[in-house]
Every structure is written in C-alpha cells, then in structure tokens.
Design a protein around this motif. Structure first.
Motif, PDB file in Angstrom:
ATOM      1  N   LYS A 129      -9.028   7.756  -6.638  1.00 19.55           N
ATOM      2  CA  LYS A 129      -8.928   6.665  -7.609  1.00 19.55           C
ATOM      3  C   LYS A 129      -7.778   6.913  -8.576  1.00 19.55           C
ATOM      4  CE  LYS A 129     -11.585   4.295 -11.195  1.00 19.55           C
ATOM      5  NZ  LYS A 129     -12.890   4.227 -11.912  1.00 19.55           N
ATOM      6  N   ARG A 130      -7.636   8.159  -9.006  1.00 22.25           N
ATOM      7  CA  ARG A 130      -6.538   8.494  -9.917  1.00 22.25           C
ATOM      8  C   ARG A 130      -5.193   8.422  -9.193  1.00 22.25           C
ATOM      9  NH1 ARG A 130     -11.071  10.777 -11.633  1.00 22.25           N
ATOM     10  NH2 ARG A 130     -11.415  11.002 -13.884  1.00 22.25           N
ATOM     11  N   LEU A 131      -5.176   8.825  -7.926  1.00 20.95           N
ATOM     12  CA  LEU A 131      -3.934   8.693  -7.171  1.00 20.95           C
ATOM     13  C   LEU A 131      -3.559   7.231  -6.983  1.00 20.95           C
ATOM     14  CD1 LEU A 131      -4.311  11.388  -4.356  1.00 20.95           C
ATOM     15  CD2 LEU A 131      -2.724  11.415  -6.277  1.00 20.95           C
ATOM     16  N   GLY A 132      -4.583   6.382  -6.891  1.00 25.26           N
ATOM     17  CA  GLY A 132      -4.316   4.953  -6.732  1.00 25.26           C
ATOM     18  C   GLY A 132      -3.652   4.337  -7.937  1.00 25.26           C
ATOM     19  N   ALA A 133      -3.769   4.987  -9.094  1.00 22.14           N
ATOM     20  CA  ALA A 133      -3.116   4.473 -10.304  1.00 22.14           C
ATOM     21  C   ALA A 133      -1.666   4.915 -10.402  1.00 22.14           C
ATOM     22  CB  ALA A 133      -3.883   4.935 -11.542  1.00 22.14           C
ATOM     23  N   THR A 134      -1.220   5.754  -9.481  1.00 16.94           N
ATOM     24  CA  THR A 134       0.167   6.216  -9.467  1.00 16.94           C
ATOM     25  C   THR A 134       0.991   5.329  -8.542  1.00 16.94           C
ATOM     26  OG1 THR A 134      -0.090   7.708  -7.574  1.00 16.94           O
ATOM     27  CG2 THR A 134      -0.749   8.551  -9.737  1.00 16.94           C
ATOM     28  N   PRO A 135       2.303   5.477  -8.556  1.00 19.06           N
ATOM     29  CA  PRO A 135       3.131   4.678  -7.630  1.00 19.06           C
ATOM     30  C   PRO A 135       2.953   5.040  -6.158  1.00 19.06           C
ATOM     31  CG  PRO A 135       4.435   5.467  -9.492  1.00 19.06           C
ATOM     32  CD  PRO A 135       3.127   6.191  -9.543  1.00 19.06           C
ATOM     33  N   LEU A 136       2.199   6.104  -5.861  1.00 18.53           N
ATOM     34  CA  LEU A 136       1.991   6.496  -4.474  1.00 18.53           C
ATOM     35  C   LEU A 136       1.179   5.440  -3.747  1.00 18.53           C
ATOM     36  CD1 LEU A 136       2.474   8.890  -2.469  1.00 18.53           C
ATOM     37  CD2 LEU A 136       0.174   9.674  -3.074  1.00 18.53           C
TER      38      LEU A 136
ATOM     39  N   ARG B 194      -0.691   3.558  -0.241  1.00 14.28           N
ATOM     40  CA  ARG B 194      -1.572   4.011   0.825  1.00 14.28           C
ATOM     41  C   ARG B 194      -0.766   4.706   1.911  1.00 14.28           C
ATOM     42  NH1 ARG B 194      -4.183  -0.963  -0.310  1.00 14.28           N
ATOM     43  NH2 ARG B 194      -6.400  -0.721  -0.817  1.00 14.28           N
ATOM     44  N   PHE B 195       0.353   4.097   2.282  1.00 21.89           N
ATOM     45  CA  PHE B 195       1.202   4.710   3.304  1.00 21.89           C
ATOM     46  C   PHE B 195       1.676   6.092   2.864  1.00 21.89           C
ATOM     47  CE2 PHE B 195       5.535   5.652   4.720  1.00 21.89           C
ATOM     48  CZ  PHE B 195       5.340   5.702   6.094  1.00 21.89           C
ATOM     49  N   GLY B 196       2.058   6.238   1.601  1.00 27.79           N
ATOM     50  CA  GLY B 196       2.516   7.530   1.107  1.00 27.79           C
ATOM     51  C   GLY B 196       1.422   8.580   1.161  1.00 27.79           C
ATOM     52  N   LEU B 197       0.196   8.185   0.811  1.00 32.74           N
ATOM     53  CA  LEU B 197      -0.925   9.118   0.864  1.00 32.74           C
ATOM     54  C   LEU B 197      -1.205   9.544   2.302  1.00 32.74           C
ATOM     55  CD1 LEU B 197      -3.280  10.607  -0.507  1.00 32.74           C
ATOM     56  CD2 LEU B 197      -4.643   8.537  -0.194  1.00 32.74           C
ATOM     57  N   LEU B 198      -1.233   8.576   3.215  1.00 35.93           N
ATOM     58  CA  LEU B 198      -1.488   8.891   4.620  1.00 35.93           C
ATOM     59  C   LEU B 198      -0.389   9.798   5.177  1.00 35.93           C
ATOM     60  CD1 LEU B 198      -2.654   5.421   6.018  1.00 35.93           C
ATOM     61  CD2 LEU B 198      -4.006   7.223   4.964  1.00 35.93           C
TER      62      LEU B 198
ATOM     63  N   MET C 113     -12.309   6.747   8.657  1.00 38.42           N
ATOM     64  CA  MET C 113     -13.696   7.090   8.366  1.00 38.42           C
ATOM     65  C   MET C 113     -13.871   7.446   6.888  1.00 38.42           C
ATOM     66  SD  MET C 113     -16.028  10.127  10.064  1.00 38.42           S
ATOM     67  CE  MET C 113     -16.046   9.341  11.672  1.00 38.42           C
ATOM     68  N   ALA C 114     -12.974   8.302   6.365  1.00 37.75           N
ATOM     69  CA  ALA C 114     -13.114   8.755   4.984  1.00 37.75           C
ATOM     70  C   ALA C 114     -12.855   7.641   3.986  1.00 37.75           C
ATOM     71  CB  ALA C 114     -12.153   9.914   4.719  1.00 37.75           C
ATOM     72  N   GLY C 115     -12.043   6.659   4.355  1.00 35.37           N
ATOM     73  CA  GLY C 115     -11.692   5.591   3.426  1.00 35.37           C
ATOM     74  C   GLY C 115     -12.627   4.419   3.436  1.00 35.37           C
ATOM     75  N   THR C 116     -13.623   4.420   4.332  1.00 32.91           N
ATOM     76  CA  THR C 116     -14.544   3.287   4.411  1.00 32.91           C
ATOM     77  C   THR C 116     -16.008   3.687   4.268  1.00 32.91           C
ATOM     78  OG1 THR C 116     -14.530   3.488   6.840  1.00 32.91           O
ATOM     79  CG2 THR C 116     -12.980   1.926   5.853  1.00 32.91           C
TER      80      THR C 116
ATOM     81  N   LEU D   4      -3.632   1.211  11.891  1.00 33.63           N
ATOM     82  CA  LEU D   4      -3.609  -0.134  11.329  1.00 33.63           C
ATOM     83  C   LEU D   4      -4.870  -0.414  10.521  1.00 33.63           C
ATOM     84  CD1 LEU D   4      -2.292  -2.926  11.101  1.00 33.63           C
ATOM     85  CD2 LEU D   4      -3.420  -3.534  13.254  1.00 33.63           C
ATOM     86  N   LEU D   5      -6.021  -0.040  11.079  1.00 30.93           N
ATOM     87  CA  LEU D   5      -7.275  -0.267  10.359  1.00 30.93           C
ATOM     88  C   LEU D   5      -7.341   0.567   9.082  1.00 30.93           C
ATOM     89  CD1 LEU D   5      -9.821  -0.365  13.333  1.00 30.93           C
ATOM     90  CD2 LEU D   5      -8.986  -2.296  11.966  1.00 30.93           C
ATOM     91  N   ALA D   6      -6.881   1.815   9.146  1.00 37.15           N
ATOM     92  CA  ALA D   6      -6.912   2.667   7.953  1.00 37.15           C
ATOM     93  C   ALA D   6      -6.019   2.112   6.856  1.00 37.15           C
ATOM     94  CB  ALA D   6      -6.488   4.090   8.313  1.00 37.15           C
ATOM     95  N   SER D   7      -4.838   1.618   7.224  1.00 38.64           N
ATOM     96  CA  SER D   7      -3.928   1.077   6.212  1.00 38.64           C
ATOM     97  C   SER D   7      -4.469  -0.210   5.591  1.00 38.64           C
ATOM     98  CB  SER D   7      -2.555   0.815   6.834  1.00 38.64           C
ATOM     99  OG  SER D   7      -2.642  -0.173   7.852  1.00 38.64           O
ATOM    100  N   ARG D   8      -5.294  -0.931   6.334  1.00 38.80           N
ATOM    101  CA  ARG D   8      -5.848  -2.183   5.816  1.00 38.80           C
ATOM    102  C   ARG D   8      -7.170  -1.985   5.061  1.00 38.80           C
ATOM    103  NH1 ARG D   8      -4.008  -6.739   8.687  1.00 38.80           N
ATOM    104  NH2 ARG D   8      -1.764  -6.470   9.057  1.00 38.80           N
ATOM    105  N   LEU D   9      -8.004  -1.077   5.557  1.00 38.63           N
ATOM    106  CA  LEU D   9      -9.367  -0.960   5.039  1.00 38.63           C
ATOM    107  C   LEU D   9      -9.579   0.223   4.099  1.00 38.63           C
ATOM    108  CD1 LEU D   9     -11.311  -1.698   8.355  1.00 38.63           C
ATOM    109  CD2 LEU D   9     -10.661  -3.301   6.561  1.00 38.63           C
TER     110      LEU D   9
END
Length: 278
Positions: free
Chosen positions: A119-126, A128-132, A189-192, A269-274
């Motif tokens: 959640k904290r990483l989501g507040a940064t400019p990083l 989803r693609f960068g995290l993956l 799996m971890a993101g959903t 594709l599913l991970a980047s969307r979901l």
C-alpha cells in the motif's frame, strides 16, 4: 585594504546570479526518478529481503540440495536408466526455479500486501509494472545463486551434462521463460487472494507440482491421458526441456517454449490488471 576588500565584495555580488538574472535558480523541480532507476532500487531491496528470510532460504536452497543428494545416493526412487545424478539434476534445477519464482515470491508478496508494505509502495511513483519487474529481477538474482550451488553439488556427485553452445542458449531461454511464468502466477495469486490463502495455496501447488510435474522422474511413466494433462503445466515444460538439453544433449521441442510463453502471457496480463496494492 578596506577599499580593496569592499571592491572585491561588490564585484562578487555583482557577478553572482540573482533571482532577477536567473529566475530558475531557486525554483523547485519535483519529479520521479527514471523508471529504470526506480526498478533497480526496488529490486535491490527485494533481493536483500529475500536473502534475509530463513524460511525462504530453506525452501529455495536447502530442500533442493537435500533432494538432489538424497535421491542421487540412494535407490529409493526409480529415475530410469543412466547415472542417477544425470537424471535428477535437470528436474531439481526446475524445482529450485519454481520454489523461488513462485512459492517464495507468492508468500512474501502476499504478506507484504497484508502488512501494508505494498500500500505504501502504491503511493510512490513506482507502477505495477515497475513492482513486477523489480521482483522478477530479484528472483533472477537468487536463481543465479541457486543454479551455481546446485551445479557445484551435482558436479561433485558425478554429474556429466551434455552441453553445446546452442544447448546453453536453449537452457537459458527455458530458465528465463520459466521464471517469468512462475513469477506472473505468483504475483497474480498474491495480488488477488488473502495472505493466508496465498500461503496455503502456494504450498499446496508446490507439493502437487513436485509430484506431478516430472521433477524427480519423467512424466513418460504416467498413463497416457495423465501424461497429456500434466504436459501443459509450466513445471513439466521446464523440467522436460532442461532434461532434453542437459541429459540428452538435444534441443527441447517447441511445445515446452509454447507452454511457458502462454503461461507468462496469460498470468502476466491478469496480474497487471487484477493486482491490488491492499
């Protein structure tokens, strides 16, 4: 002396840039770092975290080494003809890749999500693609250590792989595609799912694929329909492909690459969307 000092100070002030002559001197210039730099920094942190966890070290290093040594030195398991270590090493390498890029990554990311790290990483400019991408790079670094250690242990046990320049490239391509496929599945799996469900599901999948994915023995010993069913699993494609290259000195069929590419594309594709940060 006083006049000289005063003249020097006056000249310095006159030569110094001011807001009037350089409006941008004190103007803030906020902005995110380049994507490659953010990914590199995040990948470095992910690697340090992975290497510090004793549970992940047990899963990624100790278990594969114990399986390789144990089944190479005993006849408990029928691995077919030829030297036992030659038949076992490709499958154990595939298992090590799966343990890092799927099981360890899924569990670690699931609990990071639960504890609010993502959640904290989501507040940064990083993004989803960068995290993956960062997590995948960290996984590749750990796998390089795994492959080195397992290769040395196998060589000490008498492993004699059949390698050619083209075979080395094929094996490298299989490892990269397998890593991408398992990482995409882990992050999906971890993101959903909840962290507890991810923990249970990742361990269950690990055990099932260990027994059914052709890790310790070829799937050709399975009945016909079952062999066809497990051939579409990523671990089966990776283990059989590595076995063709390392044990038989042949190039793997296009089917192994196709299976890994499809798993990578669909799960990625599913991970980047979901994928959800919390």
């Amino acid at each position: 002396m006083t006049e000289h000092t005063t003249g020097t100070a006056t000249a310095a002030v006159a030569d110094a840039p001011t807001l009037a002559t350089d409006p941008g001197l004190f103007t803030p210039a906020p902005g995110a770092a380049p994507m490659w730099r953010m990914v590199a920094a995040q990948a470095g942190m992910e690697l340090r975290v992975m290497l510090r966890h004793g549970e992940q070290f047990l899963l990624t290093m100790v278990i594969p080494v114990l399986l390789l040594v144990g089944f190479s030195l005993t006849t408990v398991l029928d691995v077919g003809e030829g030297a036992r270590v030659d038949a076992l090493t490709p499958g154990i390498l595939a298992l090590a890749i799966m343990s890092t890029s799927f099981t360890g990554l899924a569990i670690g990311t699931g609990f990071e999500r639960r504890y609010g790290v993502l959640k904290r990483l989501g507040a940064t400019p990083l993004s989803r693609f960068g995290l993956l991408a960062a997590k995948t790079l960290a996984v590749l670094a750990v796998q390089a250590i795994q492959i080195t250690v397992l290769g040395v242990v196998a060589l000490l046990l008498g492993w004699a792989p059949t390698l050619s320049p083209l075979g080395v490239l094929a094996a490298l391509a299989l490892v990269l595609l397998g890593t991408a496929a398992f990482s995409s599945l882990a992050l999906l799996m971890a993101g959903t799912l909840r962290a507890e469900a991810t923990l249970a599901g990742a361990n269950l999948v690990y055990v099932l694929l260990l027994g059914l994915g052709g890790v310790l023995f070829p799937t050709s010993s399975f009945p016909g329909p079952m062999e066809q069913a497990v051939s579409v699993l990523p671990i089966t494609a990776l283990a059989s492909g590595l076995r063709e290259v390392l044990s038989h000195g042949a190039l793997p069929g296009a089917g192994a690459f196709l299976v890994l590419v499809v798993w990578t594309a669909v799960c990625g594709l599913l991970a980047s969307r979901l994928f959800r940060w919390e």
